[in-house]
Motif scaffolding. Structure first.
Motif, PDB file in Angstrom:
ATOM      1  N   GLN A 179       0.741  -1.192  -0.057  1.00 29.18           N
ATOM      2  CA  GLN A 179       0.082   0.094  -0.042  1.00 29.18           C
ATOM      3  C   GLN A 179       0.791   1.052  -0.124  1.00 29.18           C
ATOM      4  OE1 GLN A 179      -2.695  -0.425   3.468  1.00 29.18           O
ATOM      5  NE2 GLN A 179      -3.771  -2.223   2.507  1.00 29.18           N
ATOM      6  N   ALA A 180       1.811   1.212   0.682  1.00 25.25           N
ATOM      7  CA  ALA A 180       2.814   2.244   0.797  1.00 25.25           C
ATOM      8  C   ALA A 180       3.416   2.571  -0.644  1.00 25.25           C
ATOM      9  CB  ALA A 180       3.877   2.166   1.775  1.00 25.25           C
ATOM     10  N   ILE A 181       3.913   1.519  -1.312  1.00 23.75           N
ATOM     11  CA  ILE A 181       4.348   1.457  -2.652  1.00 23.75           C
ATOM     12  C   ILE A 181       3.631   2.163  -3.347  1.00 23.75           C
ATOM     13  CG2 ILE A 181       5.197   0.214  -4.569  1.00 23.75           C
ATOM     14  CD1 ILE A 181       6.716  -1.706  -2.514  1.00 23.75           C
ATOM     15  N   GLU A 182       2.059   1.812  -3.616  1.00 24.09           N
ATOM     16  CA  GLU A 182       1.122   2.348  -4.429  1.00 24.09           C
ATOM     17  C   GLU A 182       0.947   3.471  -4.256  1.00 24.09           C
ATOM     18  OE1 GLU A 182      -0.545   0.927  -6.785  1.00 24.09           O
ATOM     19  OE2 GLU A 182       0.573  -1.071  -6.580  1.00 24.09           O
ATOM     20  N   ARG A 183       0.846   4.052  -2.850  1.00 23.09           N
ATOM     21  CA  ARG A 183       0.755   5.552  -2.463  1.00 23.09           C
ATOM     22  C   ARG A 183       1.968   6.226  -3.063  1.00 23.09           C
ATOM     23  NH1 ARG A 183      -1.294   3.668   2.485  1.00 23.09           N
ATOM     24  NH2 ARG A 183       0.847   3.994   3.371  1.00 23.09           N
ATOM     25  N   SER A 184       3.068   5.886  -3.130  1.00 24.25           N
ATOM     26  CA  SER A 184       4.270   6.443  -3.543  1.00 24.25           C
ATOM     27  C   SER A 184       4.207   6.523  -5.087  1.00 24.25           C
ATOM     28  CB  SER A 184       5.561   5.681  -3.105  1.00 24.25           C
ATOM     29  OG  SER A 184       5.577   5.625  -1.836  1.00 24.25           O
ATOM     30  N   LYS A 185       3.728   5.474  -5.614  1.00 26.23           N
ATOM     31  CA  LYS A 185       3.584   5.471  -7.194  1.00 26.23           C
ATOM     32  C   LYS A 185       2.488   6.479  -7.554  1.00 26.23           C
ATOM     33  CE  LYS A 185       4.634   0.696  -8.306  1.00 26.23           C
ATOM     34  NZ  LYS A 185       3.905  -0.611  -8.792  1.00 26.23           N
ATOM     35  N   GLN A 186       1.528   6.749  -7.001  1.00 26.02           N
ATOM     36  CA  GLN A 186       0.379   7.839  -7.134  1.00 26.02           C
ATOM     37  C   GLN A 186       1.084   9.021  -7.014  1.00 26.02           C
ATOM     38  OE1 GLN A 186      -3.036   7.112  -4.852  1.00 26.02           O
ATOM     39  NE2 GLN A 186      -3.576   5.167  -5.906  1.00 26.02           N
ATOM     40  N   VAL A 187       1.646   9.415  -5.837  1.00 21.18           N
ATOM     41  CA  VAL A 187       2.544  10.504  -5.717  1.00 21.18           C
ATOM     42  C   VAL A 187       3.492  10.993  -6.951  1.00 21.18           C
ATOM     43  CG1 VAL A 187       3.960  11.842  -4.194  1.00 21.18           C
ATOM     44  CG2 VAL A 187       2.207  10.439  -3.221  1.00 21.18           C
ATOM     45  N   VAL A 188       4.184   9.878  -7.165  1.00 20.29           N
ATOM     46  CA  VAL A 188       5.204  10.090  -8.296  1.00 20.29           C
ATOM     47  C   VAL A 188       4.348  10.456  -9.559  1.00 20.29           C
ATOM     48  CG1 VAL A 188       7.070   8.851  -9.856  1.00 20.29           C
ATOM     49  CG2 VAL A 188       6.928   8.561  -7.404  1.00 20.29           C
ATOM     50  N   HIS A 189       3.400   9.661  -9.842  1.00 22.91           N
ATOM     51  CA  HIS A 189       2.490   9.921 -10.903  1.00 22.91           C
ATOM     52  C   HIS A 189       1.964  11.514 -11.182  1.00 22.91           C
ATOM     53  CE1 HIS A 189       0.013   9.071 -14.613  1.00 22.91           C
ATOM     54  NE2 HIS A 189      -1.082   9.400 -14.007  1.00 22.91           N
ATOM     55  N   GLN A 190       1.451  11.798 -10.061  1.00 21.30           N
ATOM     56  CA  GLN A 190       0.808  12.928 -10.050  1.00 21.30           C
ATOM     57  C   GLN A 190       2.112  14.207  -9.959  1.00 21.30           C
ATOM     58  OE1 GLN A 190      -0.982  13.484  -6.140  1.00 21.30           O
ATOM     59  NE2 GLN A 190      -2.756  11.814  -6.593  1.00 21.30           N
ATOM     60  N   THR A 191       3.057  13.808  -9.597  1.00 22.52           N
ATOM     61  CA  THR A 191       4.277  14.666  -9.626  1.00 22.52           C
ATOM     62  C   THR A 191       4.881  15.008 -11.322  1.00 22.52           C
ATOM     63  OG1 THR A 191       5.133  14.288  -7.360  1.00 22.52           O
ATOM     64  CG2 THR A 191       6.665  15.405  -8.965  1.00 22.52           C
ATOM     65  N   VAL A 192       4.645  13.670 -11.954  1.00 27.90           N
ATOM     66  CA  VAL A 192       4.866  13.867 -13.236  1.00 27.90           C
ATOM     67  C   VAL A 192       4.053  14.747 -14.106  1.00 27.90           C
ATOM     68  CG1 VAL A 192       5.458  12.343 -15.362  1.00 27.90           C
ATOM     69  CG2 VAL A 192       6.262  11.472 -13.048  1.00 27.90           C
ATOM     70  N   GLU A 193       2.782  14.584 -13.653  1.00 25.87           N
ATOM     71  CA  GLU A 193       1.839  15.092 -14.360  1.00 25.87           C
ATOM     72  C   GLU A 193       1.707  16.603 -14.018  1.00 25.87           C
ATOM     73  OE1 GLU A 193      -1.931  13.670 -13.252  1.00 25.87           O
ATOM     74  OE2 GLU A 193      -1.967  12.108 -14.376  1.00 25.87           O
ATOM     75  N   VAL A 194       2.045  17.010 -12.643  1.00 26.24           N
ATOM     76  CA  VAL A 194       2.375  18.572 -12.533  1.00 26.24           C
ATOM     77  C   VAL A 194       3.596  18.908 -13.289  1.00 26.24           C
ATOM     78  CG1 VAL A 194       2.771  19.954 -10.640  1.00 26.24           C
ATOM     79  CG2 VAL A 194       1.100  18.393 -10.260  1.00 26.24           C
ATOM     80  N   GLY A 195       4.734  18.150 -13.333  1.00 23.63           N
ATOM     81  CA  GLY A 195       5.783  18.741 -14.094  1.00 23.63           C
ATOM     82  C   GLY A 195       5.364  18.838 -15.439  1.00 23.63           C
TER      83      GLY A 195
END
Length: 269
Positions: A153-169
């Protein structure tokens, strides 16, 4: 332990260093038996492990020198030296096995201390804390599965945060590119405006010069007209004034024929 094998100075030096390390290892393991504190035992075992690494490196150097000098020695000498190398390797392996035994012993002692002393040093409620040694295999498996689920679950949350960060970037990069293009167009427009202002300034200067020239011409013509009108007025008011020269076309006609006759008459008679 001294050896009577025929060795070159390099081999003899390496062989002596290896034997010195073996003696240090033997003394170290003897001291290790006398140490009761597990932390001190671990530290002593780490030092002995470092000596084993140095010994392994020296045995490799011994083998390298032995291969370099293999063509210079008789076959029986090479056989004796190879046997000595194998003996060194076996002795080192014996110390490595002894190290593993001590590591297992020290690990078991630490686990035993943990099982016996953890509850006494830091007592905690049985409802919130359960020692691993008191748990059954199924409970350990369940706890491990729970920990793995939490990790996933922590890894999935980290993936979501990374995905959102990539979209924002990506959005930020697109916005910056659009703003950069807009700034480029603004700069081009400013250049065009500056060029137009320069052309307009030049045109205004030319128009100003032209207007000044036209004003001078108009003023000169106005002065001429005023002068002509003044002469006409004076001529009308004082027609017999000899100081004012006649204006062509305004003076009265001159009786030229009569004057010519009066001038030429006497000469004919």
């Amino acid at each position: 332990m001294a050896t009577s094998l025929p060795m070159s100075p390099q081999l003899e030096q390496i062989h002596g260093e290896i034997r010195d390390i073996f003696r240090a290892l033997a003394n170290g393991f003897q001291k290790l038996d006398k140490i009761k504190d597990s932390n001190r035992q671990s530290k002593q075992l780490e030092e002995l492990t470092g000596k084993m690494r140095d010994c392994k490196r020296l045995i490799k150097d011994f083998d390298r020198e032995l291969k370099d000098e293999e063509g210079k020695n008789p076959p029986e000498v090479n056989k004796q030296l190879n046997d000595e190398k194998q003996s060194l390797i076996k002795e080192l392996n014996s110390y490595v096995a002894l190290r593993k035994t001590y590591m297992n012993t020290i690990g078991n002692k630490k686990l035993e201390l943990f099982d016996n002393g953890a509850g006494a040093s830091e007592p905690m409620g049985e409802e919130n804390f359960q020692m691993a040694s008191a748990m059954s295999n199924q409970e350990l498996i369940n706890a491990g599965m729970k920990t793995m689920d939490e990790t996933d679950q922590a890894i999935e949350r980290s993936k979501q945060v990374v995905h959102q960060t990539v979209e924002v970037g990506t959005q930020t990069a697109s916005t910056l590119k659009a703003q950069t293009d807009q700034m480029g167009r603004i700069v081009n427009d400013l250049d065009s405006i500056q060029f137009s202002i320069k052309k307009a300034s030049q045109l205004v200067k030319e128009i100003g010069r032209q207007v000044a020239t036209d004003k001078c011409i108009m003023l000169f013509l106005f002065l001429i007209v005023c002068g002509v009108i003044a002469i006409i007025v004076v001529k009308i008011v004082h027609p017999n004034n000899k100081n004012i020269r006649d204006i062509p076309g305004l003076a009265p006609p001159v009786p030229s024929r009569r004057l010519l006759y009066a001038w030429a008459g006497p000469n004919l008679y």
